[in-house]
Enzyme design. Structure first.
Site, PDB file in Angstrom:
ATOM      1  N   SER A  86     -18.950-142.100  28.472  1.00  0.00           N
ATOM      2  CA  SER A  86     -19.064-141.823  27.042  1.00  0.00           C
ATOM      3  C   SER A  86     -19.201-143.146  26.286  1.00  0.00           C
ATOM      4  O   SER A  86     -18.905-144.213  26.833  1.00  0.00           O
ATOM      5  CB  SER A  86     -17.793-141.097  26.574  1.00  0.00           C
ATOM      6  N   TYR A 146      -8.973-138.787  25.312  1.00  0.00           N
ATOM      7  CA  TYR A 146     -10.398-138.825  25.681  1.00  0.00           C
ATOM      8  C   TYR A 146     -10.861-140.272  25.850  1.00  0.00           C
ATOM      9  O   TYR A 146     -11.508-140.630  26.833  1.00  0.00           O
ATOM     10  CB  TYR A 146     -11.218-138.101  24.607  1.00  0.00           C
TER      11      TYR A 146
HETATM   12  P1  NAP Z   1     -19.464-129.003  27.062  1.00  0.00           P
HETATM   13  O1  NAP Z   1     -20.629-128.166  26.663  1.00  0.00           O
HETATM   14  O2  NAP Z   1     -18.142-128.744  26.476  1.00  0.00           O
HETATM   15  O3  NAP Z   1     -19.394-129.015  28.657  1.00  0.00           O
HETATM   16  C1  NAP Z   1     -18.252-129.400  29.366  1.00  0.00           C
HETATM   17  C2  NAP Z   1     -18.355-128.829  30.753  1.00  0.00           C
HETATM   18  O4  NAP Z   1     -17.178-129.146  31.486  1.00  0.00           O
HETATM   19  C3  NAP Z   1     -18.468-127.303  30.713  1.00  0.00           C
HETATM   20  O5  NAP Z   1     -19.282-126.874  31.750  1.00  0.00           O
HETATM   21  C4  NAP Z   1     -17.024-126.906  30.969  1.00  0.00           C
HETATM   22  O6  NAP Z   1     -16.873-125.596  31.457  1.00  0.00           O
HETATM   23  C5  NAP Z   1     -16.651-127.938  32.007  1.00  0.00           C
HETATM   24  N1  NAP Z   1     -15.217-127.991  32.184  1.00  0.00           N
HETATM   25  C6  NAP Z   1     -14.291-128.352  31.287  1.00  0.00           C
HETATM   26  N2  NAP Z   1     -13.068-128.219  31.799  1.00  0.00           N
HETATM   27  C7  NAP Z   1     -13.222-127.756  33.074  1.00  0.00           C
HETATM   28  C8  NAP Z   1     -12.331-127.393  34.111  1.00  0.00           C
HETATM   29  N3  NAP Z   1     -10.985-127.466  33.966  1.00  0.00           N
HETATM   30  N4  NAP Z   1     -12.848-126.954  35.290  1.00  0.00           N
HETATM   31  C9  NAP Z   1     -14.180-126.858  35.457  1.00  0.00           C
HETATM   32  N5  NAP Z   1     -15.073-127.169  34.497  1.00  0.00           N
HETATM   33  C10 NAP Z   1     -14.600-127.609  33.319  1.00  0.00           C
HETATM   34  O7  NAP Z   1     -19.775-130.503  26.667  1.00  0.00           O
HETATM   35  P2  NAP Z   1     -20.853-131.556  27.212  1.00  0.00           P
HETATM   36  O8  NAP Z   1     -21.177-132.395  26.070  1.00  0.00           O
HETATM   37  O9  NAP Z   1     -21.934-130.887  27.971  1.00  0.00           O
HETATM   38  O10 NAP Z   1     -19.925-132.394  28.195  1.00  0.00           O
HETATM   39  C11 NAP Z   1     -20.303-132.797  29.503  1.00  0.00           C
HETATM   40  C12 NAP Z   1     -19.741-134.175  29.762  1.00  0.00           C
HETATM   41  O11 NAP Z   1     -20.389-135.104  28.899  1.00  0.00           O
HETATM   42  C13 NAP Z   1     -18.257-134.314  29.483  1.00  0.00           C
HETATM   43  O12 NAP Z   1     -17.647-135.119  30.478  1.00  0.00           O
HETATM   44  C14 NAP Z   1     -18.219-135.011  28.145  1.00  0.00           C
HETATM   45  O13 NAP Z   1     -17.045-135.733  27.944  1.00  0.00           O
HETATM   46  C15 NAP Z   1     -19.414-135.903  28.281  1.00  0.00           C
HETATM   47  N6  NAP Z   1     -19.968-136.419  27.015  1.00  0.00           N
HETATM   48  C16 NAP Z   1     -20.554-135.613  26.091  1.00  0.00           C
HETATM   49  C17 NAP Z   1     -21.081-136.163  24.938  1.00  0.00           C
HETATM   50  C18 NAP Z   1     -21.779-135.336  23.893  1.00  0.00           C
HETATM   51  O14 NAP Z   1     -22.202-135.894  22.872  1.00  0.00           O
HETATM   52  N7  NAP Z   1     -21.952-134.055  24.058  1.00  0.00           N
HETATM   53  C19 NAP Z   1     -21.011-137.528  24.724  1.00  0.00           C
HETATM   54  C20 NAP Z   1     -20.408-138.323  25.681  1.00  0.00           C
HETATM   55  C21 NAP Z   1     -19.896-137.768  26.834  1.00  0.00           C
HETATM   56  P3  NAP Z   1     -16.595-124.380  30.397  1.00  0.00           P
HETATM   57  O15 NAP Z   1     -17.894-124.111  29.701  1.00  0.00           O
HETATM   58  O16 NAP Z   1     -16.156-123.288  31.291  1.00  0.00           O
HETATM   59  O17 NAP Z   1     -15.522-124.867  29.458  1.00  0.00           O
END
Ligand code: NAP
Length: 250
Positions: free
Chosen positions: A142, A155
């Protein structure tokens, strides 16, 4: 383009049901990899998109809030596709509150999912990859691997820790055929950023700081993942690659 070809490769993507994980799974499938989607929610939408791209797909139901399923995930992947070439540690959560009010539960939940499970899943994957003398591990870090942020203490701690862990694992395993790297996404339109995008003031402030002039579309992350999963990055170890519309350059 053969340098980026993932034909015949097997990739595990955690949190592949939605958001960045889904986009990464589809991009890797389009490059030729078979995908194992790991998560706690239905993977049907991702499976349809991966199969449309012409790749194989297998779903594993697992809650990565604990390390209990980590070994089984790797065993089931090898039992299904015969091997594991690429691990994408994407699953992650965020909890928002002022540092002064932050609870132990919110600290532990985020650290367990974003850091502890990532380490033990990587360890289980590496035990298989080291036997084969090759593998690629990509952690989704991130901007909070570089910056402090506000109202997200666990986080920021987890993603800063993940950058360090990426470097440590690269140092231990680079000489044994495994590339460990990370991608640092900027601000992308996913569930993770819903609260920010629904706050008009924060949303406008963030947008004004992005040189590219728009929030990231998850599909814009796929190329970096394919690069770090492919032969094109064989001499790249321990980096945290920002894909952020220029945010860190500002
Ligand atoms: P998201 O849509 O909230 O996706 C998060 C994913 O992680 C979902 O598939 C979620 O499953 C899964 N997850 C969470 N807790 C879990 C658990 N206990 N067991 C199994 N799966 C779990 O958000 P995203 O943005 O795509 O996030 C993906 C990654 O990118 C994360 O590591 C996040 O920190 C990182 N990130 C995102 C951004 C951004 O701007 N979006 C920026 C920097 C980093 P469920 O749908 O079932 O909850």
């Amino acid at each position: 383009m053969t340098m980026f070809d993932l034909s015949g490769k097997v990739a595990v993507v955690t949190g592949a049901n939605t958001g960045l994980g889904q986009a990464i799974a589809v991009a890797m499938a389009a490059a030729g990899a078979s995908i194992v989607g790991v998560g706690r929610s239905s993977m049907d939408e991702t499976e349809a998109a991966v199969r449309k791209a012409g790749a194989g797909f297998h779903a594993i139901k697992a809650d990565l809030g604990s390390i209990e399923p980590t070994k089984d995930i790797i065993d089931e992947t090898v039992a299904t596709f015969g091997k594991l070439d690429i691990l994408i540690n994407n699953a992650g959560i965020i909890r928002r509150a002022d540092a002064i009010d932050f609870t132990e539960a919110d600290w532990d939940a985020v650290m367990d999912t974003n850091l502890k499970s990532v380490f033990f899943l990587s360890q289980a994957a590496a035990r298989h990859m080291l036997d084969r003398g090759s593998g690629k591990i990509i952690n989704i870090a991130s901007l909070l691997s570089f910056q402090g942020g506000i109202r997200i203490p666990s986080y920021t701690a987890s993603k800063s820790g993940l950058a360090g862990l990426t470097r440590l694992l690269a140092c231990e395993w680079a000489g044994k055929g495994i590339n460990v790297n990370a991608i640092a996404p900027g601000y992308f339109v996913t569930n993770n950023t819903t609260a920010l995008r629904e706050d008009p003031e924060r949303s406008a402030g963030i947008l004004a700081r992005i040189p590219a002039g728009h929030w990231g579309d998850p599909a814009q992350l796929g190329g970096a993942a394919v690069f770090l999963a492919s032969r094109a990055s064989d001499y790249v170890h321990g980096i945290v690659l920002p894909v952020d519309g220029g945010w860190l350059a500002r």
